[in-house]
Each structure stands twice: as structure tokens, then as C-alpha cells.
Design an enzyme around this catalytic site. Structure first.
Site, PDB file in Angstrom:
ATOM      1  N   ASN A  14       0.934  -1.274   0.030  1.00 47.89           N
ATOM      2  CA  ASN A  14      -0.072  -0.059  -0.134  1.00 47.89           C
ATOM      3  C   ASN A  14       1.060   1.278  -0.127  1.00 47.89           C
ATOM      4  O   ASN A  14       0.430   2.274  -0.515  1.00 47.89           O
ATOM      5  CB  ASN A  14      -0.825   0.092   1.154  1.00 47.89           C
ATOM      6  CG  ASN A  14      -2.123  -0.734   0.870  1.00 47.89           C
ATOM      7  OD1 ASN A  14      -2.966  -0.607   0.108  1.00 47.89           O
ATOM      8  ND2 ASN A  14      -2.527  -1.784   1.830  1.00 47.89           N
ATOM      9  N   ILE A  92      -0.675  -1.568  17.944  1.00 50.42           N
ATOM     10  CA  ILE A  92      -1.582  -0.966  18.745  1.00 50.42           C
ATOM     11  C   ILE A  92      -1.137   0.405  19.085  1.00 50.42           C
ATOM     12  O   ILE A  92      -0.079   0.484  19.955  1.00 50.42           O
ATOM     13  CB  ILE A  92      -2.400  -1.690  19.832  1.00 50.42           C
ATOM     14  CG1 ILE A  92      -2.882  -2.986  19.143  1.00 50.42           C
ATOM     15  CG2 ILE A  92      -3.318  -0.900  20.351  1.00 50.42           C
ATOM     16  CD1 ILE A  92      -3.623  -3.860  20.086  1.00 50.42           C
ATOM     17  N   LEU A  93      -1.599   1.351  18.848  1.00 50.77           N
ATOM     18  CA  LEU A  93      -1.078   2.972  19.203  1.00 50.77           C
ATOM     19  C   LEU A  93      -1.733   3.301  20.565  1.00 50.77           C
ATOM     20  O   LEU A  93      -3.007   2.888  20.939  1.00 50.77           O
ATOM     21  CB  LEU A  93      -1.650   3.775  18.084  1.00 50.77           C
ATOM     22  CG  LEU A  93      -0.886   3.391  16.609  1.00 50.77           C
ATOM     23  CD1 LEU A  93      -1.882   4.420  15.719  1.00 50.77           C
ATOM     24  CD2 LEU A  93       0.379   3.686  16.507  1.00 50.77           C
ATOM     25  N   ASN A 107      -6.164   4.923   8.431  1.00 52.42           N
ATOM     26  CA  ASN A 107      -5.664   3.391   8.435  1.00 52.42           C
ATOM     27  C   ASN A 107      -6.556   2.601   7.416  1.00 52.42           C
ATOM     28  O   ASN A 107      -7.639   3.128   6.975  1.00 52.42           O
ATOM     29  CB  ASN A 107      -6.065   2.752   9.859  1.00 52.42           C
ATOM     30  CG  ASN A 107      -5.242   1.324   9.802  1.00 52.42           C
ATOM     31  OD1 ASN A 107      -4.400   0.708   9.522  1.00 52.42           O
ATOM     32  ND2 ASN A 107      -6.235   0.530  10.437  1.00 52.42           N
ATOM     33  N   HIS A 109      -7.918  -1.243   6.669  1.00 51.18           N
ATOM     34  CA  HIS A 109      -8.199  -2.667   7.406  1.00 51.18           C
ATOM     35  C   HIS A 109      -8.944  -3.417   6.532  1.00 51.18           C
ATOM     36  O   HIS A 109      -9.901  -3.169   5.973  1.00 51.18           O
ATOM     37  CB  HIS A 109      -9.130  -2.333   8.471  1.00 51.18           C
ATOM     38  CG  HIS A 109      -9.353  -3.726   9.254  1.00 51.18           C
ATOM     39  ND1 HIS A 109      -8.502  -4.250  10.182  1.00 51.18           N
ATOM     40  CD2 HIS A 109     -10.293  -4.499   9.523  1.00 51.18           C
ATOM     41  CE1 HIS A 109      -8.929  -5.316  10.679  1.00 51.18           C
ATOM     42  NE2 HIS A 109     -10.109  -5.589  10.303  1.00 51.18           N
ATOM     43  N   SER A 136     -11.435  -1.608   4.124  1.00 48.16           N
ATOM     44  CA  SER A 136     -12.107  -0.219   4.543  1.00 48.16           C
ATOM     45  C   SER A 136     -11.012   0.653   4.775  1.00 48.16           C
ATOM     46  O   SER A 136     -10.095   0.618   5.564  1.00 48.16           O
ATOM     47  CB  SER A 136     -12.867  -0.352   6.033  1.00 48.16           C
ATOM     48  OG  SER A 136     -14.104  -1.379   5.647  1.00 48.16           O
ATOM     49  N   ASP A 145      -9.700  -0.446  15.121  1.00 44.31           N
ATOM     50  CA  ASP A 145     -10.242  -0.449  13.812  1.00 44.31           C
ATOM     51  C   ASP A 145     -11.641  -0.058  13.915  1.00 44.31           C
ATOM     52  O   ASP A 145     -12.627  -0.361  13.282  1.00 44.31           O
ATOM     53  CB  ASP A 145     -10.618  -2.024  13.504  1.00 44.31           C
ATOM     54  CG  ASP A 145      -8.974  -2.549  13.322  1.00 44.31           C
ATOM     55  OD1 ASP A 145      -8.005  -1.653  12.754  1.00 44.31           O
ATOM     56  OD2 ASP A 145      -8.750  -3.760  13.238  1.00 44.31           O
ATOM     57  N   GLU A 174      -7.386  -2.358  -2.462  1.00 45.10           N
ATOM     58  CA  GLU A 174      -6.726  -1.646  -1.180  1.00 45.10           C
ATOM     59  C   GLU A 174      -5.754  -0.317  -2.041  1.00 45.10           C
ATOM     60  O   GLU A 174      -5.775   0.601  -1.780  1.00 45.10           O
ATOM     61  CB  GLU A 174      -5.629  -2.111  -0.376  1.00 45.10           C
ATOM     62  CG  GLU A 174      -6.639  -3.187   0.671  1.00 45.10           C
ATOM     63  CD  GLU A 174      -5.886  -3.790   1.803  1.00 45.10           C
ATOM     64  OE1 GLU A 174      -6.450  -4.099   2.753  1.00 45.10           O
ATOM     65  OE2 GLU A 174      -4.590  -3.857   1.395  1.00 45.10           O
TER      66      GLU A 174
END
Length: 213
Positions: A14, A92-93, A107, A109, A136, A145, A174
Site C-alpha cells: 500500500n 496498537i497505538l 488506516n 483494514h 475499509s 479499527d 486497497e
């Protein structure tokens, strides 16, 4: 020219789609830097090939997730980003990170959110016998998410498909929709207000922009 920073963890396909879209002026912005939490991520090589600053920051160097994210924020902010793009970033932020970039953190997903947040989405689709799957693009919030969806793309699931078949089909979508959404943001058409996504001043539905209407 607006500044883009991209976060990756792996292959960076991506990222490559976004690099290509910038070169072709489909995105009127500049990728200033790429960061990865994996020093061997192939996406860093993609960045170097495109003469983009490439940085690795690994969790083992830090005592906590919060300490890691503090350093990451400091290094990202050196590039004055208008938007931070998560492109296969598998960490994970922390809430502090999400808050710091609120409204300018995107983001992608691999599911039709809110279905299948988290990992192993393709496997879940096959196990549940779904006939439809997809991907998405969404704004990032503290909910995993769970931020407002901007745009989705759907794919069919065929009898006999395996995870690789579905992965290829999803990634093709994507690579089309993520650069499109980044371009919307850079052009000032897209924003997050009141925990919702707005495009051209219009509130988007929970499924995002209905591009096929």
C-alpha cells in the site's frame, strides 16, 4: 505541497501504491518519511528506492508502549506531517499517539468494518462462509479499527478460495482506494468532525462514501 508520513510493518504494497500516486500527481502531496517498527520490513527498501527518508524504531529499544510512541511522535513531527498514514502498521497505538494526530490519522483494514476488526480477517471470512469481503479506509480513534469509515471496496468470495486468493483480491482493491482517500485528505475535501467522516462538506454514512452510486 502538503507532507505525508507513512507507518508500515512489512512488505509495504500500500505504501508503494501511495508512492506511485504521488509520482503521478494523483496525490498532490509529498511523502516525507516512512517509519517501521521492523528494521527488516521490505517497505523501508521501497522508501529508499523512492529517495524517501526511511526509519526503523523497534519496541525492544523502549521500556513501554508509551515511551515508544513518544519517541515515534517526536521523530514524525520533525517532518511536519499534514497526514499520517498507517499502511500495514501492526502495532496498537497508545491513546496519546491517537490523540496527538486526531483527525489526520488514516488506516486501512482488510474487512468491511465494523465486521472483523483485529487480525486474521480473511481466515474468519472463510470459516464463516461469507460470500462477500472487502477492505475499509477509516480515520483512527482509540477504538481498535473502530474509527469513522471513509471508503470501502467489496470483493466476492468464491467456492474453493483460500487465504492467498482473498488476500490478492483485497489488496488489488486497497491499492486503488487508499491513494484515492489520501488524495481527498490532501486536497482538503475530507475531514473528521464529531467522530464522523465528512467529504466535500457532506456527512458520510457508517459504511463511508458510496462510490458506486
Amino acid at each position: 505541497m502538503k507532507n505525508i508520513v507513512v507507518l508500515i510493518s512489512g512488505n509495504g504494497s500500500n505504501l508503494q501504491a501511495i508512492i506511485d500516486a504521488c509520482k503521478q500527481k494523483q496525490i498532490k502531496g509529498t511523502i516525507r518519511a516512512v517509519f517501521s517498527n521492523k528494521a527488516d520490513a521490505f517497505g523501508l527498501e521501497r522508501a529508499r528506492e523512492a529517495s524517501i527518508a526511511a526509519h526503523a524504531l523497534e519496541a525492544s529499544q523502549f521500556s513501554s508502549r508509551e515511551a515508544f510512541d513518544r519517541e515515534l511522535m517526536q521523530e514524525i513531527d520533525a517532518y511536519a506531517p499534514d497526514v499520517v498514514v498507517l499502511a500495514g502498521y501492526m502495532r496498537i497505538l497508545s491513546p496519546a499517539f491517537v490523540s496527538h494526530y486526531s483527525g489526520r490519522l488514516l488506516n486501512i483494514h482488510p474487512s468491511l468494518l465494523p465486521k472483523y476488526p483485529g487480525l486474521h480477517t480473511h481466515r474468519q471470512v472463510l470459516e464463516n462462509g461469507d460470500e462477500e469481503h472487502g477492505t475499509s479506509v477509516h480515520f483512527v480513534t482509540d477504538e481498535l479499527d473502530g474509527g469513522p469509515v471513509i471508503l470501502q471496496a467489496k470483493i466476492p468470495v468464491f467456492e474453493g478460495d483460500d487465504e492467498d486468493d482473498i488476500t490478492d483480491r483485497v489488496q488489488a482493491q486497497e491499492h486503488a482506494i487508499y491513494p484515492l482517500v489520501v488524495g481527498w485528505f490532501i486536497d482538503g475535501r475530507l475531514e473528521m468532525r464529531e467522530n464522523a467522516a465528512w467529504l466535500d462538506g457532506t456527512l458520510l454514512s457508517p459504511q463511508g462514501h458510496a462510490c458506486d452510486e
